[in-house]
Design an enzyme around this catalytic site. Sequence first.
Site, mmCIF file in Angstrom:
data_model
loop_
_atom_site.group_PDB
_atom_site.id
_atom_site.type_symbol
_atom_site.label_atom_id
_atom_site.label_comp_id
_atom_site.label_asym_id
_atom_site.label_seq_id
_atom_site.Cartn_x
_atom_site.Cartn_y
_atom_site.Cartn_z
ATOM 1 C CG MET A 30 -1.874 -1.224 1.187
ATOM 2 S SD MET A 30 -3.382 -1.004 2.109
ATOM 3 C CE MET A 30 -2.747 -0.868 3.764
ATOM 4 N N GLY A 31 2.153 1.081 -0.347
ATOM 5 C CA GLY A 31 3.034 2.233 -0.476
ATOM 6 C C GLY A 31 3.570 2.731 0.855
ATOM 7 C CG HIS A 37 6.866 -2.066 2.013
ATOM 8 N ND1 HIS A 37 6.843 -0.882 2.710
ATOM 9 C CD2 HIS A 37 5.618 -2.584 2.117
ATOM 10 C CE1 HIS A 37 5.637 -0.683 3.214
ATOM 11 N NE2 HIS A 37 4.870 -1.696 2.877
ATOM 12 C CE LYS A 148 3.827 -4.721 11.530
ATOM 13 N NZ LYS A 148 3.062 -4.064 10.501
ATOM 14 C CG MET A 183 10.933 -1.086 10.091
ATOM 15 S SD MET A 183 12.037 -0.834 8.703
ATOM 16 C CE MET A 183 13.545 -0.496 9.606
ATOM 17 N NE ARG A 186 -2.949 1.358 9.547
ATOM 18 C CZ ARG A 186 -3.076 0.280 8.782
ATOM 19 N NH1 ARG A 186 -2.131 -0.637 8.761
ATOM 20 N NH2 ARG A 186 -4.147 0.121 8.008
HETATM 21 P P1 AMP Z 1 1.519 -2.955 3.484
HETATM 22 O O1 AMP Z 1 2.073 -1.944 2.546
HETATM 23 O O2 AMP Z 1 1.566 -2.539 4.917
HETATM 24 O O3 AMP Z 1 0.164 -3.472 3.048
HETATM 25 O O4 AMP Z 1 2.489 -4.198 3.419
HETATM 26 C C1 AMP Z 1 2.841 -4.794 2.205
HETATM 27 C C2 AMP Z 1 3.638 -6.039 2.491
HETATM 28 O O5 AMP Z 1 4.784 -5.706 3.254
HETATM 29 C C3 AMP Z 1 2.855 -7.074 3.321
HETATM 30 O O6 AMP Z 1 3.155 -8.379 2.833
HETATM 31 C C4 AMP Z 1 3.404 -6.875 4.701
HETATM 32 O O7 AMP Z 1 3.326 -8.028 5.512
HETATM 33 C C5 AMP Z 1 4.849 -6.527 4.402
HETATM 34 N N1 AMP Z 1 5.466 -5.816 5.523
HETATM 35 C C6 AMP Z 1 4.976 -4.742 6.198
HETATM 36 N N2 AMP Z 1 5.791 -4.413 7.214
HETATM 37 C C7 AMP Z 1 6.821 -5.299 7.199
HETATM 38 C C8 AMP Z 1 7.990 -5.489 8.005
HETATM 39 N N3 AMP Z 1 8.275 -4.701 9.043
HETATM 40 N N4 AMP Z 1 8.812 -6.495 7.684
HETATM 41 C C9 AMP Z 1 8.553 -7.319 6.639
HETATM 42 N N5 AMP Z 1 7.467 -7.191 5.842
HETATM 43 C C10 AMP Z 1 6.613 -6.198 6.114
#
Ligand code: AMP
Length: 289
Positions: A30-31, A37, A148, A183, A186
């Site tokens: 989601m950027g 990421h 995560k 990380m 948010r």
């Molecule tokens: P999001 O942008 O938050 O929807 O996350 C996109 C992807 O990044 C998802 O597969 C999350 O599980 C992964 N992600 C988010 N935070 C972390 C983190 N701290 N370490 C590893 N992967 C992460």
Amino acid sequence: MRVVSKIDEVRSIIEDAKKNNLLIGFVPTMGFLHKGHLSLVAESKKHTQFQVMSIFVNKIQFNNMNDYNTYPRDLENDFDLAEKNGVDLIFLPDDDEMYGNHLTTVHLDRLTDNLCGACRPGHFDGVFTVVSKLFNIIQPHVAVFGQKDIQQAVSIQKMVYDLNFPVKIIMGPIIREDSGLAMSSRNKHLSREKREDALVIYKGLKRAEQLLLNGERDSKIIINEIEKIILKGRPDKIDYISAVRFSDLSFLDTIGEKAVIAVAAFFGDTRLIDNMVIEYERGRIKCVF
Ligand code: AMP
């Protein structure tokens, strides 16, 4: 690196890559990118030669419109980080491209009954729907998700099996700040004080690891200990502290198989999640954070 917003364009670029015998790796996001990421992109590169990332703040997975409206966004920085980390193609659709006229929802039973599924009604339907669409649009060989969001990663593995998506799912480890804080995009919303307070989540999980290594197996005792530590950080709300089976995310009274201890708590208005996976190595417990 190319950035495209239309489904037809993505399809045609990926078709060309496949004609060149490149395996396609995919990281949905989601950027507001961070090292978590980017670690997933690095993992994807171990298995594939053409890296696709989607950046789409998926409105239908938000059960709280304030969370959606304030979700951090910084596309210029995202493009910069993605390019520097070897992303070949960014898919950046708008709401209309993804959901104009849409009436279909993908729903998964049972695995979403607990944890975030119980606290965020409709959230996982939104996740599975968007991920199904993205898989159909991109048709990757490999897709990487973070530990995560463990309920998401485990459930998507099941969805892929149930719906016969020809994609291999890989789960990447949790990337943390030096402090131990997982990380998250948010985290930007945390004040300096709340960021400090929120360290109790990691401390609570570390305490659980210590108890497990000392032979404790009773979930209730472990959860109570985690709660005591988390309360020291004065969370505004604890959504859950739960021990569940890794296989189907059902609650576990005694830790005796591959398991997850997961936490969700609010610090200020910011909802943070974290977890550790409990594995066994030659009969000995190993906690993976
Ligand atoms: P999001 O942008 O938050 O929807 O996350 C996109 C992807 O990044 C998802 O597969 C999350 O599980 C992964 N992600 C988010 N935070 C972390 C983190 N701290 N370490 C590893 N992967 C992460």
